[in-house]
Design a protein around this motif. Structure first.
Motif, PDB file in Angstrom:
ATOM      1  N   ASP A  99      40.342  32.108  37.749  1.00 36.71           N
ATOM      2  CA  ASP A  99      39.038  32.558  37.245  1.00 36.71           C
ATOM      3  C   ASP A  99      37.895  31.919  38.024  1.00 36.71           C
ATOM      4  O   ASP A  99      36.937  32.588  38.408  1.00 36.71           O
ATOM      5  N   LEU A 100      38.005  30.617  38.261  1.00 36.84           N
ATOM      6  CA  LEU A 100      36.956  29.922  39.001  1.00 36.84           C
ATOM      7  C   LEU A 100      36.912  30.374  40.459  1.00 36.84           C
ATOM      8  O   LEU A 100      35.848  30.518  41.051  1.00 36.84           O
ATOM      9  N   ALA A 101      38.091  30.611  41.031  1.00 38.04           N
ATOM     10  CA  ALA A 101      38.154  30.953  42.450  1.00 38.04           C
ATOM     11  C   ALA A 101      37.645  32.359  42.716  1.00 38.04           C
ATOM     12  O   ALA A 101      36.853  32.581  43.640  1.00 38.04           O
ATOM     13  N   TRP A 102      38.118  33.342  41.940  1.00 36.36           N
ATOM     14  CA  TRP A 102      37.858  34.748  42.286  1.00 36.36           C
ATOM     15  C   TRP A 102      37.345  35.585  41.123  1.00 36.36           C
ATOM     16  O   TRP A 102      37.052  36.757  41.311  1.00 36.36           O
ATOM     17  N   GLY A 103      37.280  35.040  39.932  1.00 36.32           N
ATOM     18  CA  GLY A 103      36.807  35.800  38.773  1.00 36.32           C
ATOM     19  C   GLY A 103      37.953  36.401  37.987  1.00 36.32           C
ATOM     20  O   GLY A 103      39.069  36.566  38.482  1.00 36.32           O
ATOM     21  N   GLU A 104      37.637  36.733  36.734  1.00 38.48           N
ATOM     22  CA  GLU A 104      38.669  37.158  35.794  1.00 38.48           C
ATOM     23  C   GLU A 104      39.360  38.463  36.218  1.00 38.48           C
ATOM     24  O   GLU A 104      40.570  38.614  36.084  1.00 38.48           O
ATOM     25  N   GLU A 105      38.583  39.388  36.773  1.00 39.18           N
ATOM     26  CA  GLU A 105      39.159  40.687  37.136  1.00 39.18           C
ATOM     27  C   GLU A 105      40.221  40.525  38.228  1.00 39.18           C
ATOM     28  O   GLU A 105      41.316  41.097  38.154  1.00 39.18           O
ATOM     29  N   MET A 106      39.895  39.733  39.244  1.00 41.70           N
ATOM     30  CA  MET A 106      40.859  39.478  40.333  1.00 41.70           C
ATOM     31  C   MET A 106      42.062  38.689  39.810  1.00 41.70           C
ATOM     32  O   MET A 106      43.189  38.875  40.281  1.00 41.70           O
ATOM     33  N   ARG A 107      41.800  37.798  38.863  1.00 43.48           N
ATOM     34  CA  ARG A 107      42.916  37.024  38.288  1.00 43.48           C
ATOM     35  C   ARG A 107      43.899  37.971  37.592  1.00 43.48           C
ATOM     36  O   ARG A 107      45.107  37.896  37.817  1.00 43.48           O
ATOM     37  N   ARG A 108      43.367  38.880  36.780  1.00 45.77           N
ATOM     38  CA  ARG A 108      44.251  39.802  36.042  1.00 45.77           C
ATOM     39  C   ARG A 108      45.013  40.699  37.011  1.00 45.77           C
ATOM     40  O   ARG A 108      46.198  40.954  36.863  1.00 45.77           O
ATOM     41  N   MET A 109      44.313  41.198  38.037  1.00 45.49           N
ATOM     42  CA  MET A 109      44.929  42.109  38.998  1.00 45.49           C
ATOM     43  C   MET A 109      46.046  41.396  39.774  1.00 45.49           C
ATOM     44  O   MET A 109      47.161  41.898  39.886  1.00 45.49           O
ATOM     45  N   SER A 110      45.750  40.207  40.282  1.00 44.43           N
ATOM     46  CA  SER A 110      46.764  39.526  41.098  1.00 44.43           C
ATOM     47  C   SER A 110      47.929  39.039  40.227  1.00 44.43           C
ATOM     48  O   SER A 110      49.089  39.087  40.646  1.00 44.43           O
ATOM     49  N   TRP A 111      47.651  38.628  39.003  1.00 45.06           N
ATOM     50  CA  TRP A 111      48.707  38.174  38.084  1.00 45.06           C
ATOM     51  C   TRP A 111      49.692  39.315  37.830  1.00 45.06           C
ATOM     52  O   TRP A 111      50.909  39.139  37.885  1.00 45.06           O
ATOM     53  N   ALA A 112      49.125  40.523  37.604  1.00 43.66           N
ATOM     54  CA  ALA A 112      49.986  41.682  37.311  1.00 43.66           C
ATOM     55  C   ALA A 112      50.753  42.112  38.562  1.00 43.66           C
ATOM     56  O   ALA A 112      51.964  42.361  38.509  1.00 43.66           O
ATOM     57  N   ARG A 113      50.058  42.194  39.700  1.00 39.18           N
ATOM     58  CA  ARG A 113      50.718  42.665  40.928  1.00 39.18           C
ATOM     59  C   ARG A 113      51.838  41.726  41.360  1.00 39.18           C
ATOM     60  O   ARG A 113      52.865  42.160  41.888  1.00 39.18           O
ATOM     61  N   LEU A 114      51.655  40.424  41.174  1.00 38.10           N
ATOM     62  CA  LEU A 114      52.685  39.451  41.562  1.00 38.10           C
ATOM     63  C   LEU A 114      53.727  39.238  40.472  1.00 38.10           C
ATOM     64  O   LEU A 114      54.671  38.478  40.666  1.00 38.10           O
TER      65      LEU A 114
END
Ligand SMILES: [Zn+2]
Length: 241
Positions: A99-114
């Motif tokens: 969240d701090l690094a890239w924001g919540e939206e990117m966190r959710r997207m990368s968490w799901a994709r990985l």
């Protein structure tokens, strides 16, 4: 077993990058180094690591994960899943880091994709990491943080990794359970709190004469007789001869 050091400095070492060790191209032990640069420089694509073992949540052991996770997703349309192992609190730490690094939206997207899978480990707990047996050992380091060391058994090698540690009975147990151990040695000389010094390493080596010591997380550039001194981008084949 092949071990490549992607960062061998202590938190504020001027001569080396922060901690990260790659085992057989697929397992990362800590992620403090700039992985989007150092993995390719070691000839390994961002897609290859399948598991990351975090010893504790200090920045010099973890911040590189923010780059690995989002970089791997953005640079590859299809990317394999990733498992993260660490102390209690790893899932929420990872969420906050992303969240701090890239924001919540990117966190959710990368968490799901990985298909990020997090396994939080307690003292003595065994686990499976990329087809190998691992075990967690509680280390004494920063009193407010849960800190772990690990052993993994692979290709007939029992490799220990201390993470950051002071001398303790559990550290002894970890070394006893290993035939090779990657140990931190932050202090070249007299030493201080929170970490191991040269005299601690010499004491451990004397107590465990059959264990091969490989030293990393180095605050200085001195060497210890009988131990391998790791440096950035050193690759070792284990067992050592
Ligand atoms: Zn630390």
């Amino acid at each position: 077993m092949e071990v490549t050091f992607l960062g061998t400095g202590a938190a504020f070492s001027p001569h080396a990058y922060n901690s990260s060790i790659l085992v057989d191209r697929t397992i990362l032990m800590d992620a403090g180094a700039p992985l989007t640069v150092h993995l390719p420089r070691a000839g390994v694509s961002l897609d290859e690591p399948r598991a990351v073992m975090l010893s504790h949540f200090h920045a010099d052991h973890t911040f590189g994960l923010a780059w690995l996770i989002l970089g791997r997703v953005l640079l590859n349309d299809r990317t394999p899943s990733l498992s993260v192992y660490g102390p209690q609190g790893t899932a929420s730490y990872l969420e906050r880091l992303l969240d701090l690094a890239w924001g919540e939206e990117m966190r959710r997207m990368s968490w799901a994709r990985l298909q990020l899978r997090v396994q939080e480990l307690a003292d003595g707990e065994t686990f499976q990491v990329d087809g190998s047996r691992g075990q967690a050992f509680t280390m004494q380091h920063a009193s407010r943080l849960a800190c772990l060391g690990f052993t993994i058994e692979r290709d007939g090698v029992k490799l220990g990794y201390t993470g950051d540690a002071e001398m303790s009975p559990q550290l002894n147990a970890l070394v006893s359970a290993s035939d090779h151990v990657i140990s931190e040695m932050t202090y070249d000389d007299a030493g201080g709190e929170l970490h191991l010094a040269r005299k601690d390493i010499e004491e451990l080596m004397a107590r465990h004469p059959s264990v091969r010591f490989i030293l990393t997380h180095r605050g200085g550039e001195s060497s210890v007789n009988g131990a391998v001194m790791a440096r950035d981008f050193l690759t070792l084949q284990l067992p050592l001869r």
